[in-house]
Enzyme design. Sequence first.
Site, PDB file in Angstrom:
ATOM      1  N   CYS A   2       0.958  -1.426  -0.123  1.00 35.35           N
ATOM      2  CA  CYS A   2       0.028   0.055   0.006  1.00 35.35           C
ATOM      3  C   CYS A   2       0.935   1.193  -0.108  1.00 35.35           C
ATOM      4  O   CYS A   2       1.326   1.643   1.143  1.00 35.35           O
ATOM      5  CB  CYS A   2      -0.857  -0.094   1.263  1.00 35.35           C
ATOM      6  SG  CYS A   2      -1.749   1.408   1.441  1.00 35.35           S
ATOM      7  N   GLU A 106      -3.709   1.522  -6.566  1.00 34.02           N
ATOM      8  CA  GLU A 106      -2.731   0.393  -7.144  1.00 34.02           C
ATOM      9  C   GLU A 106      -2.696   0.592  -8.459  1.00 34.02           C
ATOM     10  O   GLU A 106      -3.932   1.153  -9.120  1.00 34.02           O
ATOM     11  CB  GLU A 106      -3.028  -1.059  -6.583  1.00 34.02           C
ATOM     12  CG  GLU A 106      -2.981  -1.427  -5.283  1.00 34.02           C
ATOM     13  CD  GLU A 106      -1.272  -1.331  -4.754  1.00 34.02           C
ATOM     14  OE1 GLU A 106      -0.485  -1.188  -5.534  1.00 34.02           O
ATOM     15  OE2 GLU A 106      -1.327  -1.571  -3.472  1.00 34.02           O
TER      16      GLU A 106
END
Length: 228
Positions: A2, A106
């Site tokens: 992340c 992402e």
Amino acid sequence: MCGRYATTRSEADLEDLFEAVSVAGDREPSWNVAPTDPVPVVRMSASREARVLDRARWGLVPPWAKDLRAGARMINARSETVATSPAFAKSFAQRRCLVPADGWFEWVRDGKQRQPFYMTPADGSPLAFAGLWTTWGPDAVLTCSVLTTAALGGLARVHDRMPLILPRDRWPSWLAGGGDPAGLLTPLTPAELEKIEIRPVRNDVGNVRNNGPHLLEPPPTPEAATLF
């Protein structure tokens, strides 16, 4: 991993949501949080009698690091090794926190093109990432990391890792310290995963200097949305 996320709720909203008292003061919302940025965290007070809403530098800096730059490489802690890692084990045992978020980003590569996606609850509800904190240096700079786990369900098509997300009923045990690592690190259930949607968003989010709600808008070309 992340490596980029959004956290836009106000200090007052976070105080209410997490039943915490703010000790950080006002801060600007961010739709494009990047490593080493200041971020809101919820942790227990020194007396462990109350929750406090604080601000930490994203990227945990272990006590032996020579300077704060070490934190840029430690924004995430793997849930599989966090209990034994020299850098994270003590914080995992004694200094756990919640990291409020709206969603995370992402990128998926398709040939030469990289398309960003935003993962967020479809109903707009907040997320709480499992986090760790510590302090570094004579000024006791507060730093933090976000735990990650293996991605599940449709999220695995975007990236093989995802933040360890904690539902509200698990906040007390996470913040308490101690406890059985296996139980603390349990991933979301299939029903909880289904609440998270995957949205293609604008490429502007790839530049850390860009910020604002426009980053969450759909791509300007329909082709980009078909990559996933």
